[in-house]
Design an enzyme around this catalytic site. Structure first.
Site, short mmCIF file in Angstrom:
data_model
loop_
_atom_site.label_atom_id
_atom_site.label_comp_id
_atom_site.label_asym_id
_atom_site.label_seq_id
_atom_site.Cartn_x
_atom_site.Cartn_y
_atom_site.Cartn_z
N GLU A 37 0.88 -1.16 0.00
CA GLU A 37 0.00 0.00 0.00
C GLU A 37 0.92 1.22 0.00
OE1 GLU A 37 -2.84 0.14 3.20
OE2 GLU A 37 -3.51 2.14 2.59
N ARG A 261 4.83 -12.68 9.81
CA ARG A 261 5.52 -11.40 9.60
C ARG A 261 6.91 -11.49 10.21
NH1 ARG A 261 1.57 -7.50 8.74
NH2 ARG A 261 3.01 -5.76 8.87
N LYS A 271 4.13 0.59 9.48
CA LYS A 271 4.27 1.89 8.83
C LYS A 271 3.62 3.00 9.65
CE LYS A 271 2.94 0.05 4.93
NZ LYS A 271 2.44 -0.12 3.55
#
Ligand code: ATP
Ligand code: MG
Length: 553
Positions: A37, A261, A271
């Site tokens: 994204e 992850r 982020k």
């Protein structure tokens, strides 16, 4: 030893792919994707996903699409798109196609209408609170919305109205009609479109309705013909919905697979949190060398190879875990040891006057650029009347077996001559001001005919030719191993002393340092010119020390 990559056992995604290829699924075609994204810079966690997706395609002769997952108009920006592409190229990966989920807005709108027509989606006028209440809990089934049984025609009209901007933000949503009693909360009539009067970084104000992640991601995979859509574990519960949409829409059946992850010690990896560090001034920018971003690591001096090697080494897991950042530093050190030019830099200078070298005379000395790389050659460094040595390389009252410099003793200057300390000049308070030494002219390195044996070798920089330089030394950004799991706000655990700036004297050759050049400052660690570097203003970042061992404080 013949330990090769071939012998590593397959990870679970490779097993799936090999089985699919063997069974002839998708006619042996393999297409993965990396779907960032564009709402921030890439971090080392993304590197893991990149190495996995691109690595699988390379290994099995497939391709990888770079897809910008840009369905949320509010947080996305072209600055991020550019940085992501730049970081990917720097890591050494080439994508098959560059795609944007926003390019599918028209198609997704049609898909939504198809669901409505099939009686599988409806416009809901309930407020967000009402919907939340009716949704139930994991232990109690939900209740159907009073708007759930609108006719297909009414739904189509209302949905067109939403797209036309006829209704206020938050007044209506489009929901999939699935099962309000499902044990999977995401299957309880999830919202698939919401009204948002926001400018999109690519589609401008064309749309005032935007699809939710779950209605965009799987469909984008399907449109592109992605065979294996690999994402992180938090999407496990979304898989059922992913499959449901593709099945009901009767489109290409991409499949989703999940892995854990990457989390690293002493940092944060989301982020949202990294953006806070930037916006609130805890670091200078996304590419601050203390950041776990790819751009920060590049500026810090990490090599692309060391990042890729690290990702390969940690492999992929099905359970969340925390990897020690010193493992990453190990790979950085290993690569830099092979490739970096050795130079001398004195961080805490003590002046030495060579009394038997006449004023203005220089003695060029040849130093090896990199003993690990015979091709790297030599450079000339001038030995002059006044030099600096590291204050820590001299002791007035040394213990036994001290092999560096002390009164009356000898030591070798790296690549140059043996010197003897004849006199110690002190300041009024008793601190040492400078040393008077004599050099042995017949003891030049490589042509030593003096017959003198000394055990200590120390580094030095000419006082008249050396250059003053700013050195930025970094420590961990956080004081605790896993700031995200501590109580309270993660920012309470920031290490306030993560940056130390000192002035050092370095060899004159460093004036010509270029971005991307990498140096070992002997005995001090690995260093790179910072982006602030210019020949008039020498600035170096410490990449990593020569050996493991960091103290947080
Ligand atoms: P963040 O939590 O940092 O905001 P994200 O998952 O929202 O990350 P995306 O831009 O959506 O960021 O991620 C792009 C791809 O990278 C996704 O497939 C995601 O699963 C993967 N990814 C993100 N963070 C990690 C991580 N820490 N480890 C492995 N893969 C990751
Ligand atoms: Mg995301």
């Amino acid at each position: 030893m013949s330990e090769t990559i071939k012998e590593r056992s397959l990870n679970f995604v490779e097993e799936i792919i090999e089985a699919d290829l063997k069974s002839g699924k998708h006619n042996g075609r393999l297409l993965t994707r990396f779907p960032p994204e564009p709402n921030g810079y890439l971090h080392i966690g993304h590197a893991k996903s990149i190495c996995l997706n691109f690595g699988l395609a390379q290994k099995y002769g497939g391709g990888t699409n770079l897809r910008f997952d840009d369905t949320n108009p509010v947080t996305e920006d072209t600055e991020y798109v550019d940085s992501i592409k730049n970081d990917l190229r720097w890591l050494g990966f080439n994508w098959t196609n560059e795609m944007y989920a926003s390019d599918y807005f028209d198609q997704l709108f049609k898909y939504a209408k198809k669901l409505i027509t099939k009686g599988l989606a409806y416009v809901d006028d309930s407020s967000a609170e009402e919907m939340a209440t009716l949704k139930g809990t994991p232990n109690a089934p939900g209740v159907e919305s009073p708007f759930r049984n609108r006719t297909v025609e009414e739904n189509l009209n209302l949905f067109d109205g939403m797209a036309n901007g006829d209704f206020a933000e938050g007044s209506r949503v489009l929901r999939a009609k699935i099962d309000m009693t499902s044990s999977n909360m995401l299957m309880r009539d999830p919202i698939i479109y919401r009204i948002k009067f926001a400018e999109h970084h690519r589609t401008g104000d064309k749309w005032c309705i935007y699809p939710m992640y779950d209605f965009a991601h799987g469909q984008s995979d399907s449109i592109e013909g992605i065979t294996h859509s690999i994402c992180t574990l938090e999407f496990v519960s979304h898989r059922e919905l992913y499959d449901w949409f593709l099945e009901k829409l009767e489109i290409f059946p991409s499949k989703q697979y999940e892995f854990a992850r990457l989390n690293l010690t002493y940092t944060v990896m989301s982020k949202r949190k990294l953006l806070q560090l930037v916006n609130e001034g805890h670091v200078t920018a996304w590419d601050d060398p203390r950041m776990p971003t790819i751009s920060g690591m590049r500026r810090r001096g990490y090599t692309a190879k060391s990042i890729v090697d690290f990702c390969d080494r940690i492999g992929i897991q099905k359970r969340d875990n925390l990897i020690d950042v010193s493992l990453l530093e190990f790979f950085v050190r290993e690569d830099l040891n092979k490739t970096s030019t050795r130079v001398m830099a004195v961080f805490d200078p003590l002046k030495v006057v060579i009394t038997n070298l006449p004023d203005g005379v220089v003695e060029p000395c040849s130093l090896e650029n990199n003993p690990e790389d015979p091709e790297s050659g030599h450079r000339l460094v001038n030995f002059t009347k006044e030099i600096y040595i590291e204050r820590g390389d001299f002791m007035k009252e040394p213990p036994a077996k001290y092999f560096r410099l002390s009164p009356g003793k000898m030591v070798r200057l790296k690549g140059a001559y043996i010197i003897q300390c004849d006199e110690v000049i002190e300041n009024e308070g008793g601190s040492i001001k400078e040393l008077r030494c004599s050099y042995i002219p017949s003891s030049k390195s490589g042509a030593d005919e003096s017959g003198i044996k000394v055990k200590g070798v120390i580094q030095w920089v000419s006082a008249s030719e050396g250059l003053k330089s700013e050195i930025r030394i970094y420590d961990r950004l956080f004081k605790v191993e896993d700031p995200s799991s501590e109580e309270g706000d993660f920012k309470e655990y920031i290490n306030e002393n993560s940056l130390e700036i000192i002035t050092a004297y370095v060899e004159p050759v460093l004036k010509d340092a270029k971005p991307g050049d990498r140096y070992q400052f002997m005995r001090n660690g690995y260093f790179v010119p910072d982006t602030d570097f210019s020949p008039e203003n020498l600035v170096f970042n410490k990449t990593v020390g020569l050996k493991e061992g960091f103290k947080v404080g």
